[in-house]
Design an enzyme around this catalytic site. Structure first.
Site, PDB file in Angstrom:
ATOM      1  N   LYS A 181       0.854  -1.182   0.000  1.00 19.04           N
ATOM      2  CA  LYS A 181       0.000   0.000   0.000  1.00 19.04           C
ATOM      3  C   LYS A 181       0.889   1.231   0.000  1.00 19.04           C
ATOM      4  O   LYS A 181       1.705   1.424   0.896  1.00 19.04           O
ATOM      5  CB  LYS A 181      -0.904  -0.021   1.233  1.00 19.04           C
ATOM      6  CG  LYS A 181      -1.801   1.191   1.324  1.00 19.04           C
ATOM      7  CD  LYS A 181      -2.820   1.047   2.437  1.00 19.04           C
ATOM      8  CE  LYS A 181      -3.635   2.312   2.570  1.00 19.04           C
ATOM      9  NZ  LYS A 181      -4.652   2.204   3.627  1.00 19.04           N
ATOM     10  N   LYS A 233      -2.317  -1.506  -3.739  1.00 16.68           N
ATOM     11  CA  LYS A 233      -3.186  -0.330  -3.649  1.00 16.68           C
ATOM     12  C   LYS A 233      -2.352   0.938  -3.692  1.00 16.68           C
ATOM     13  O   LYS A 233      -1.354   1.013  -2.972  1.00 16.68           O
ATOM     14  CB  LYS A 233      -3.938  -0.415  -2.317  1.00 16.68           C
ATOM     15  CG  LYS A 233      -4.821   0.752  -2.013  1.00 16.68           C
ATOM     16  CD  LYS A 233      -5.411   0.593  -0.646  1.00 16.68           C
ATOM     17  CE  LYS A 233      -6.280   1.794  -0.362  1.00 16.68           C
ATOM     18  NZ  LYS A 233      -6.846   1.755   0.973  1.00 16.68           N
TER      19      LYS A 233
HETATM   20  C1  PBG Z   1      -6.972   3.314   5.625  1.00 12.84           C
HETATM   21  C2  PBG Z   1      -7.566   3.231   4.266  1.00 12.84           C
HETATM   22  C3  PBG Z   1      -7.502   4.195   3.278  1.00 12.84           C
HETATM   23  C4  PBG Z   1      -8.187   3.692   2.176  1.00 12.84           C
HETATM   24  C5  PBG Z   1      -8.671   2.446   2.535  1.00 12.84           C
HETATM   25  N1  PBG Z   1      -8.261   2.166   3.827  1.00 12.84           N
HETATM   26  C6  PBG Z   1      -6.971   5.562   3.278  1.00 12.84           C
HETATM   27  C7  PBG Z   1      -5.590   5.854   3.607  1.00 12.84           C
HETATM   28  O1  PBG Z   1      -4.713   5.015   3.691  1.00 12.84           O
HETATM   29  O2  PBG Z   1      -5.356   7.054   3.788  1.00 12.84           O
HETATM   30  C8  PBG Z   1      -8.349   4.413   0.872  1.00 12.84           C
HETATM   31  C9  PBG Z   1      -9.343   3.880  -0.092  1.00 12.84           C
HETATM   32  C10 PBG Z   1      -9.637   4.803  -1.203  1.00 12.84           C
HETATM   33  O3  PBG Z   1      -8.971   5.835  -1.393  1.00 12.84           O
HETATM   34  O4  PBG Z   1     -10.582   4.505  -1.954  1.00 12.84           O
HETATM   35  N2  PBG Z   1      -7.747   2.611   6.571  1.00 12.84           N
END
Ligand code: PBG
Length: 308
Positions: A181, A233
């Protein structure tokens, strides 16, 4: 002929719909930067979930937005916290007719918006956070989640959650590890979607967008800790990472087609600059072609209906 010789499949069962449920709403609240996506009430969540399952999606990923937050994110563990209550609602409504997934992360629940708790210097405390993730995971499985999605990028999170679940007899629950991520600007609209309190960024725990070798190492660590599926992601700016993950992964690879990717297409389509349906299906096909088995996308229900 094109149908006969097509290489890449895109099927409803490969799509997972992320959904938001907020505590204390009387009516769904639109998310302005994600046209068509809302924060649901408990009631509208149920109905939208049933519709998505009827459209054929393979699973649902649930995020909760609490009315009150604190430094420890205690609403995430509380069995009466909004996410746990909504998981119970959906499991009783849907049973095993879909795969119900929960975001196992504290950022929606903390008053500082970080994915973990902070130490005395205000830095995220990895190991103290792991203890809370373990409790959160158990609470979510007891509320009805089939799959947990630890998205906080703490080191060791998969292993700690796996052990915590097994210790209380939940060996059936699976872990979809947000393994690779990246610290991405494309999360912008999501921060609005969950009323994020974050100031600053997540660069101390999310990855540098330029690093693919590091992404593979994160995936290998999560696999060793017991991940049942791994995720990359965001998706679109990281298609090469998806491909690299698919080449090495012995478990299904998911990709999260995130909020900013959704917002870009919606904004262009609203202006008449892109053909919305064709663009959405091309985006999703490209993520599959790169090697993702599963795609989390805000278009899941709609695309599933188009594909049917
Ligand atoms: C954190 C989380 C995020 C997303 C999913 N889980 C945001 C981040 O890391 O700031 C983002 C998903 C999206 O942008 O559609 N729990």
């Amino acid at each position: 002929m094109r149908r006969l010789v097509g290489e890449t499949t895109l099927r409803p069962r490969q799509l997972i719909l992320p959904m938001f449920v907020a505590e204390g709403l009387d009516a769904p609240r639109p998310i302005s930067s994600m046209p068509g996506v809302v924060q649901h009430t408990r009631d509208t969540l149920r109905k939208a979930a049933v519709d998505a399952v009827n459209a054929g999606v393979g699973g649902l990923m649930l995020f909760g937005i609490p009315a009150k937050r604190d430094a420890e994110g205690s609403g995430a563990i509380d069995e009466n916290g909004i996410l746990n209550v909504a998981l119970r609602d959906l499991r009783s409504e849907l049973g095993d007719s879909t795969v119900l997934m929960a975001d196992t992360c504290l950022d929606e629940f903390t008053d500082h918006g970080h994915c973990g708790v902070l130490d005395a210097d205000g830095d995220v405390d990895n190991d103290a956070t792991l203890r809370l993730y373990a409790e959160m995971a158990v609470a979510q499985v007891e509320a009805g989640a089939h799959v947990l999605g630890p998205s906080g990028m703490m080191d060791g999170q998969v292993g700690v959650i796996r052990r915590a679940l097994d210790e209380v007899g939940h060996s059936e629950a699976a872990i979809l590890a947000y393994a690779a991520k990246f610290a991405s600007a494309f999360y912008g609209p999501f921060r609005e979607a969950v009323d994020s309190q974050l100031k600053g960024d997540r660069k101390t725990y999310q990855q540098d967008p330029g690093n693919v070798r590091e992404a593979l190492r994160e995936i290998e660590l999560d696999l060793a800790e017991g991940a049942d599926m791994v995720m990359v992601k965001p998706a679109l700016s990281y298609l090469d990472v998806i491909k690299a993950a698919a080449d090495i992964s012995p478990v299904p690879v998911a990709a999260y087609n995130i909020s900013g990717e959704y917002a870009m297409v919606e904004a262009a389509a609203a202006n008449g600059w892109l053909d919305r349906e064709r663009t959405v299906l091309e985006v999703l096909t490209s993520i599959r072609r790169a090697g993702a088995d599963l795609i989390l996308t805000y278009w899941a229900a709609e695309a599933a209906a188009w594909l049917d």
